[in-house]
Design a protein around this motif. Structure first.
Motif, PDB file in Angstrom:
ATOM      1  N   ALA A  56       0.835  -1.211   0.000  1.00  0.00           N
ATOM      2  CA  ALA A  56       0.000   0.000   0.000  1.00  0.00           C
ATOM      3  C   ALA A  56       0.865   1.254   0.000  1.00  0.00           C
ATOM      4  CB  ALA A  56      -0.918  -0.010   1.216  1.00  0.00           C
ATOM      5  N   ALA A  57       1.926   1.245   0.809  1.00  0.00           N
ATOM      6  CA  ALA A  57       2.812   2.411   0.843  1.00  0.00           C
ATOM      7  C   ALA A  57       3.481   2.622  -0.511  1.00  0.00           C
ATOM      8  CB  ALA A  57       3.863   2.236   1.939  1.00  0.00           C
ATOM      9  N   GLY A  58       3.944   1.529  -1.110  1.00  0.00           N
ATOM     10  CA  GLY A  58       4.577   1.643  -2.430  1.00  0.00           C
ATOM     11  C   GLY A  58       3.607   2.148  -3.487  1.00  0.00           C
ATOM     12  N   SER A  59       2.370   1.667  -3.402  1.00  0.00           N
ATOM     13  CA  SER A  59       1.373   2.100  -4.380  1.00  0.00           C
ATOM     14  C   SER A  59       1.069   3.583  -4.238  1.00  0.00           C
ATOM     15  CB  SER A  59       0.089   1.281  -4.216  1.00  0.00           C
ATOM     16  OG  SER A  59       0.333  -0.096  -4.438  1.00  0.00           O
ATOM     17  N   VAL A  60       0.908   4.023  -2.989  1.00  0.00           N
ATOM     18  CA  VAL A  60       0.596   5.432  -2.762  1.00  0.00           C
ATOM     19  C   VAL A  60       1.736   6.324  -3.233  1.00  0.00           C
ATOM     20  CG1 VAL A  60       0.178   7.172  -0.979  1.00  0.00           C
ATOM     21  CG2 VAL A  60      -1.009   4.979  -0.894  1.00  0.00           C
ATOM     22  N   LEU A  61       2.973   5.933  -2.900  1.00  0.00           N
ATOM     23  CA  LEU A  61       4.118   6.748  -3.295  1.00  0.00           C
ATOM     24  C   LEU A  61       4.310   6.763  -4.812  1.00  0.00           C
ATOM     25  CD1 LEU A  61       6.699   5.739  -0.533  1.00  0.00           C
ATOM     26  CD2 LEU A  61       5.429   7.887  -0.740  1.00  0.00           C
ATOM     27  N   ALA A  62       4.024   5.652  -5.476  1.00  0.00           N
ATOM     28  CA  ALA A  62       4.179   5.601  -6.925  1.00  0.00           C
ATOM     29  C   ALA A  62       3.059   6.355  -7.644  1.00  0.00           C
ATOM     30  CB  ALA A  62       4.218   4.152  -7.394  1.00  0.00           C
TER      31      ALA A  62
END
Length: 392
Positions: A56-62
């Motif tokens: 989720a963190a990676g998705s939000v940052l990307a």
């Protein structure tokens, strides 16, 4: 039910269109992050909570740089791709790779810089990301990565080209519409000028002559007033015909185009003592000349003779029609006090030139030796709608 769905869609589109571009892009970034995160939440295979949090963190940052995709497209693509690369190196996680590919495609669409360089960088980035993500990478995997990385650039560029072509076609359609409107306005101007100007001049000429002859020559006065009545009727018929044409209802009494055989009547209406007008038309000429060309010949003669009566102070005018060599030539000459016209000519002269040019012909007007004025119009016998297009 379908109607209700269409109303909902229409309302959503209306609300979306009201938002500024920045707001639209922010909502798009949030929706993309939510969609990528939801994939892990609804996955049928059990996913540990820690991995879901990392994904989720990676998705939000990307996805976050997508909010800047229109303002700084290349920067947004670089930030999104860099986030995915860092995730691959530090966390062995590539959850935001689809967001990065979307940002690259958007950059190819919105950026004006070299898209070949962008495609090369995107392909290299994708190949490097695959190499960092897997312990064993085959040449086939690298080729696949190159294709996947370059594909969004090609897709974004194709969308941009398609939109630019649509805009260009729209501009061409608008230009053609404006040209058609300008041509229509010019045609209306010519017709109103020729009809109203000529007939008013003829009526004024006959009225002046009739008033002078009223006491001394009642017969001439009666003839002049009869000519005024006939001219007024003809003017009304032609105006009605023009109005019917503008309304798209051709076929009225004034809709029949004038012919070369009407030149005699034209001269008679304008002859009230001076100038004396002579019309010379070869026998059988009407059978050789198309109707459009005959109407043009008549209108040019009409405008030329009206100018002779108004301005020249001539004692004699000659209208001559010659047919031969694949063309019809109209010459109108007078012996009045001719004078040079301003560059480009007056409105009547411009109108005559436009009429002749639209049928593929040529008009010349100027002083004649030893005195007077000459108008010469040469029109091809094959003139018609095709010649109009060719003359433009």
């Amino acid at each position: 039910m379908p109607g209700a769905v269409q109303q909902i869609i229409a309302r959503v589109r209306g609300a979306w269109g009201v938002l500024p571009y920045g707001g639209q892009d922010a909502l798009l970034a949030a929706a993309a992050a939510l969609a990528l995160t939801s994939y892990y939440l609804i996955s049928p295979a059990p996913v540990p909570a820690g991995e879901v949090a990392v994904a989720a963190a990676g998705s939000v940052l990307a996805c976050a740089p997508l909010a800047l995709r229109r303002r700084v497209p290349l920067t947004a693509a670089a930030l999104s791709a860099g986030t995915v690369t860092l995730g691959s190196i530090l966390l062995d996680e590539q959850s935001g790779i689809w967001a990065a590919l979307a940002a690259i495609g958007s950059a190819a669409y919105h950026s004006e810089r070299s898209r070949l360089l962008l495609a090369a960088l995107a392909a290299s980035w994708m190949a490097a990301t695959l190499a960092l993500s897997f312990l064993s990478v085959t040449p086939y995997d690298l080729v696949t990565g190159v294709v996947i990385g370059a594909a969004p650039v090609a897709f974004g560029y194709a969308l941009r080209v398609k939109e630019e072509q649509a805009e260009q076609e729209s501009r061409l359609r608008r230009a053609e519409l404006e040209r058609a409107r300008a041509d229509e306005r010019a045609q209306i101007t010519r017709e109103v000028h020729d009809i109203v100007g000529h007939h008013l001049s003829a009526i004024r000429l006959q009225a002046v002559g009739g008033r002078r002859a009223l006491r001394t020559a009642p017969d001439r006065a009666e003839k002049a007033f009869g000519t005024i009545a006939d001219t007024s009727r003809l003017a009304l018929d032609e105006i009605r015909g023009l109005l019917d044409l503008l309304r798209g209802e051709p076929g009225g009494p004034g809709a029949v185009p004038p012919r070369m055989s009407d030149l005699g009547g034209l001269a008679a209406r304008l002859s009230a003592g001076r100038p004396r007008i002579t019309v010379v038309v070869p026998p059988g000429a009407e059978r050789l000349v198309p109707a459009e060309v005959q109407a043009c010949v008549y209108r040019v003669a009409q405008e030329s003779l009206t100018n002779v009566v108004r301005h020249a102070g001539a004692g004699e005018a000659v209208v001559r029609v010659e047919v031969g060599g694949g063309e019809v030539v109209l010459t109108v000459e007078d012996d009045g006090a001719g004078s040079e016209v301003p560059a480009g000519g007056g409105g009547g002269l411009r109108g005559m030139r436009d009429r002749v040019r639209l049928l593929g012909g040529e008009l010349r007007a100027g002083l004649r030796d030893p005195r007077g004025w000459r108008v010469r119009a040469a029109l091809p016998l094959g003139a018609g709608p095709g010649a109009v297009e060719g003359a433009r």
